[in-house]
Design a protein around this motif. Structure first.
Motif, PDB file in Angstrom:
ATOM      1  N   GLU A   1       0.964  -1.015   0.102  1.00  0.00           N
ATOM      2  CA  GLU A   1       0.164  -0.178  -0.074  1.00  0.00           C
ATOM      3  C   GLU A   1       0.593   1.374   0.090  1.00  0.00           C
ATOM      4  O   GLU A   1       0.523   2.248  -0.655  1.00  0.00           O
ATOM      5  N   ARG A   2       2.051   1.191   0.567  1.00  0.00           N
ATOM      6  CA  ARG A   2       2.811   2.327   0.692  1.00  0.00           C
ATOM      7  C   ARG A   2       3.834   2.772  -0.309  1.00  0.00           C
ATOM      8  O   ARG A   2       4.434   3.593  -0.487  1.00  0.00           O
ATOM      9  N   ALA A   3       3.838   1.621  -1.229  1.00  0.00           N
ATOM     10  CA  ALA A   3       4.881   1.842  -2.409  1.00  0.00           C
ATOM     11  C   ALA A   3       4.179   2.022  -3.804  1.00  0.00           C
ATOM     12  O   ALA A   3       3.167   1.428  -4.041  1.00  0.00           O
ATOM     13  N   ASP A   4       4.912   2.712  -4.507  1.00  0.00           N
ATOM     14  CA  ASP A   4       4.551   3.056  -5.909  1.00  0.00           C
ATOM     15  C   ASP A   4       5.466   2.115  -6.937  1.00  0.00           C
ATOM     16  O   ASP A   4       5.017   1.902  -7.986  1.00  0.00           O
ATOM     17  N   ALA A   5       6.387   1.550  -6.386  1.00  0.00           N
ATOM     18  CA  ALA A   5       7.273   0.537  -7.323  1.00  0.00           C
ATOM     19  C   ALA A   5       7.959  -0.342  -6.285  1.00  0.00           C
ATOM     20  O   ALA A   5       8.303  -0.040  -5.067  1.00  0.00           O
ATOM     21  N   PHE A   6       8.503  -1.315  -6.792  1.00  0.00           N
ATOM     22  CA  PHE A   6       9.419  -2.395  -6.256  1.00  0.00           C
ATOM     23  C   PHE A   6      10.586  -2.758  -6.859  1.00  0.00           C
ATOM     24  O   PHE A   6      10.773  -3.024  -8.035  1.00  0.00           O
ATOM     25  N   VAL A   7      11.637  -3.084  -5.932  1.00  0.00           N
ATOM     26  CA  VAL A   7      12.689  -3.190  -6.392  1.00  0.00           C
ATOM     27  C   VAL A   7      13.378  -4.627  -5.544  1.00  0.00           C
ATOM     28  O   VAL A   7      13.419  -4.402  -4.365  1.00  0.00           O
ATOM     29  N   ALA A   8      13.883  -5.506  -6.160  1.00  0.00           N
ATOM     30  CA  ALA A   8      14.395  -6.634  -5.444  1.00  0.00           C
ATOM     31  C   ALA A   8      15.903  -6.599  -5.750  1.00  0.00           C
ATOM     32  O   ALA A   8      16.622  -6.651  -6.734  1.00  0.00           O
ATOM     33  N   LEU A   9      16.797  -6.354  -4.665  1.00  0.00           N
ATOM     34  CA  LEU A   9      18.147  -6.385  -4.607  1.00  0.00           C
ATOM     35  C   LEU A   9      18.395  -8.169  -4.348  1.00  0.00           C
ATOM     36  O   LEU A   9      17.490  -8.758  -3.767  1.00  0.00           O
ATOM     37  N   PRO A  10      19.928  -8.160  -4.343  1.00  0.00           N
ATOM     38  CA  PRO A  10      19.990  -9.770  -3.870  1.00  0.00           C
ATOM     39  C   PRO A  10      19.433 -10.066  -2.404  1.00  0.00           C
ATOM     40  O   PRO A  10      19.648  -9.199  -1.433  1.00  0.00           O
ATOM     41  N   GLY A  11      19.160 -11.228  -2.177  1.00  0.00           N
ATOM     42  CA  GLY A  11      18.649 -11.572  -0.947  1.00  0.00           C
ATOM     43  C   GLY A  11      18.438 -13.163  -0.750  1.00  0.00           C
ATOM     44  O   GLY A  11      18.601 -13.764  -1.889  1.00  0.00           O
ATOM     45  N   GLY A  12      17.558 -13.715   0.204  1.00  0.00           N
ATOM     46  CA  GLY A  12      17.197 -14.870   0.174  1.00  0.00           C
ATOM     47  C   GLY A  12      15.876 -15.445   0.112  1.00  0.00           C
ATOM     48  O   GLY A  12      15.212 -14.650  -0.945  1.00  0.00           O
ATOM     49  N   ILE A  13      15.258 -16.181   0.623  1.00  0.00           N
ATOM     50  CA  ILE A  13      14.224 -16.978   0.374  1.00  0.00           C
ATOM     51  C   ILE A  13      13.062 -16.037   0.705  1.00  0.00           C
ATOM     52  O   ILE A  13      11.908 -15.795  -0.161  1.00  0.00           O
ATOM     53  N   GLY A  14      13.172 -15.059   1.908  1.00  0.00           N
ATOM     54  CA  GLY A  14      12.086 -13.957   2.026  1.00  0.00           C
ATOM     55  C   GLY A  14      12.018 -13.136   0.956  1.00  0.00           C
ATOM     56  O   GLY A  14      11.151 -12.584   0.568  1.00  0.00           O
ATOM     57  N   THR A  15      13.270 -12.567   0.418  1.00  0.00           N
ATOM     58  CA  THR A  15      13.370 -11.646  -0.477  1.00  0.00           C
ATOM     59  C   THR A  15      12.630 -12.122  -1.765  1.00  0.00           C
ATOM     60  O   THR A  15      11.727 -11.303  -2.657  1.00  0.00           O
ATOM     61  N   LEU A  16      13.013 -13.391  -2.044  1.00  0.00           N
ATOM     62  CA  LEU A  16      12.167 -14.006  -3.285  1.00  0.00           C
ATOM     63  C   LEU A  16      10.680 -14.079  -3.043  1.00  0.00           C
ATOM     64  O   LEU A  16       9.953 -13.825  -4.045  1.00  0.00           O
ATOM     65  N   GLU A  17      10.575 -14.555  -2.188  1.00  0.00           N
ATOM     66  CA  GLU A  17       8.894 -14.542  -1.770  1.00  0.00           C
ATOM     67  C   GLU A  17       8.180 -13.381  -1.931  1.00  0.00           C
ATOM     68  O   GLU A  17       7.009 -13.177  -2.493  1.00  0.00           O
ATOM     69  N   GLU A  18       8.838 -12.296  -1.309  1.00  0.00           N
ATOM     70  CA  GLU A  18       8.131 -10.929  -1.507  1.00  0.00           C
ATOM     71  C   GLU A  18       8.013 -10.413  -3.097  1.00  0.00           C
ATOM     72  O   GLU A  18       6.953  -9.984  -3.243  1.00  0.00           O
ATOM     73  N   ILE A  19       9.009 -10.398  -3.602  1.00  0.00           N
ATOM     74  CA  ILE A  19       8.874  -9.933  -5.164  1.00  0.00           C
ATOM     75  C   ILE A  19       7.804 -10.752  -5.874  1.00  0.00           C
ATOM     76  O   ILE A  19       7.116 -10.452  -6.709  1.00  0.00           O
ATOM     77  N   VAL A  20       7.953 -12.169  -5.691  1.00  0.00           N
ATOM     78  CA  VAL A  20       7.173 -13.137  -6.370  1.00  0.00           C
ATOM     79  C   VAL A  20       5.721 -12.929  -5.990  1.00  0.00           C
ATOM     80  O   VAL A  20       4.928 -12.972  -6.975  1.00  0.00           O
ATOM     81  N   GLU A  21       5.201 -12.594  -4.639  1.00  0.00           N
ATOM     82  CA  GLU A  21       3.850 -12.433  -4.496  1.00  0.00           C
ATOM     83  C   GLU A  21       3.521 -10.964  -5.125  1.00  0.00           C
ATOM     84  O   GLU A  21       2.445 -10.895  -5.599  1.00  0.00           O
ATOM     85  N   ILE A  22       4.490 -10.106  -5.185  1.00  0.00           N
ATOM     86  CA  ILE A  22       4.115  -8.768  -5.938  1.00  0.00           C
ATOM     87  C   ILE A  22       3.750  -9.232  -7.469  1.00  0.00           C
ATOM     88  O   ILE A  22       2.993  -8.507  -8.161  1.00  0.00           O
ATOM     89  N   MET A  23       4.591 -10.178  -8.053  1.00  0.00           N
ATOM     90  CA  MET A  23       4.460 -10.513  -9.293  1.00  0.00           C
ATOM     91  C   MET A  23       3.096 -11.107  -9.723  1.00  0.00           C
ATOM     92  O   MET A  23       2.472 -11.010 -10.696  1.00  0.00           O
ATOM     93  N   THR A  24       2.715 -12.063  -8.640  1.00  0.00           N
ATOM     94  CA  THR A  24       1.453 -12.732  -8.725  1.00  0.00           C
ATOM     95  C   THR A  24       0.331 -11.863  -8.658  1.00  0.00           C
ATOM     96  O   THR A  24      -0.493 -12.091  -9.532  1.00  0.00           O
ATOM     97  N   TRP A  25       0.334 -10.862  -7.827  1.00  0.00           N
ATOM     98  CA  TRP A  25      -0.669  -9.828  -7.815  1.00  0.00           C
ATOM     99  C   TRP A  25      -0.703  -9.101  -9.159  1.00  0.00           C
ATOM    100  O   TRP A  25      -1.927  -8.676  -9.560  1.00  0.00           O
ATOM    101  N   GLY A  26       0.439  -8.793  -9.513  1.00  0.00           N
ATOM    102  CA  GLY A  26       0.501  -8.133 -11.122  1.00  0.00           C
ATOM    103  C   GLY A  26      -0.130  -9.001 -12.040  1.00  0.00           C
ATOM    104  O   GLY A  26      -0.885  -8.556 -12.899  1.00  0.00           O
ATOM    105  N   GLN A  27       0.251 -10.354 -12.210  1.00  0.00           N
ATOM    106  CA  GLN A  27      -0.339 -11.233 -13.070  1.00  0.00           C
ATOM    107  C   GLN A  27      -2.010 -11.354 -12.972  1.00  0.00           C
ATOM    108  O   GLN A  27      -2.742 -11.500 -13.730  1.00  0.00           O
TER     109      GLN A  27
END
Length: 207
Positions: free
Chosen positions: A106-132
């Motif tokens: 809700e607070r963001a207008d764009a999303f950036v995924a820097l290197p990270g682990g499972i949590g980072t992956l899960e977060e950006i994939v969820e945003i991609m899912t909502w986009g899909q």
């Protein structure tokens, strides 16, 4: 500052709470934070003050920018220190991970995924899912530092070729190799995108 015709006011950054083995990942976090501040944008992130998360927040704050940290209570002493959290412009402590992710969206207008682990992956994939699912058209970026996200891009291509990524035109995150190119890419994408930027809150709340 942000052009009024392009409604990008804040950028959510997903990244590791650890520094990783490649020093360039921490450097990328600090550089992105600096660029966010100098562009007059607000950082929205998971509230961690360690690892790459801490580097991004430090990069913003040390260059006069504003930071909103969103962290669940149970992670406060794992991913951050309470003293460092006190230095943020805004701190939101949530009861659980679901509320944290929803608030970040809700607070963001764009999303950036820097290197990270499972949590980072899960977060950006969820945003991609909502986009899909057509719930938002906010820019999504993989900061591909030293090719970190190449395996992920290959997996997405494989899933698409196998027919499992429906409405693939909605799942087209930008892959940007250089930190300096991220904010210009986000602004360009936002200027070209037509449609609702906020998604449908009632539907998002049920996801």
């Amino acid at each position: 500052m942000t052009d009024d015709s392009v409604p990008i006011r804040s950028i959510c950054v997903y990244c590791g709470s650890r520094p990783g083995r490649d020093p360039s990942h921490m450097a990328a976090g600090r550089e992105l934070g600096k660029n966010i501040a100098e562009s007059g944008l607000r950082l929205v992130y998971g509230g961690g003050t360690k690892g790459i998360m801490g580097a991004v927040a430090s990069g913003v704050l040390s260059h006069g920018g504003q930071v909103t940290g969103i962290i669940p209570e149970f992670l406060v002493d794992m991913e951050a220190t309470r003293h460092s959290l006190g230095q943020l412009d805004e701190l939101i402590i949530t009861p659980d991970m679901h509320t944290r992710k929803h608030t970040m969206f809700e607070r963001a207008d764009a999303f950036v995924a820097l290197p990270g682990g499972i949590g980072t992956l899960e977060e950006i994939v969820e945003i991609m899912t909502w986009g899909q699912l057509g719930r938002h058209e906010k820019p999504m970026v993989f900061a591909n530092i030293n090719g970190f996200w190449n395996p992920m891009m290959e997996l997405i291509r494989h899933m698409t070729e196998e027919g499992f990524v429906h409405t693939a035109h909605r799942v087209q995150p930008m892959v940007v190799d250089q930190i300096a190119d991220i904010i210009p890419a986000i602004r360009k994408h936002a200027a070209e995108t037509v449609g609702s930027r906020g998604g449908e809150e009632a539907v998002i709340a049920k996801l």
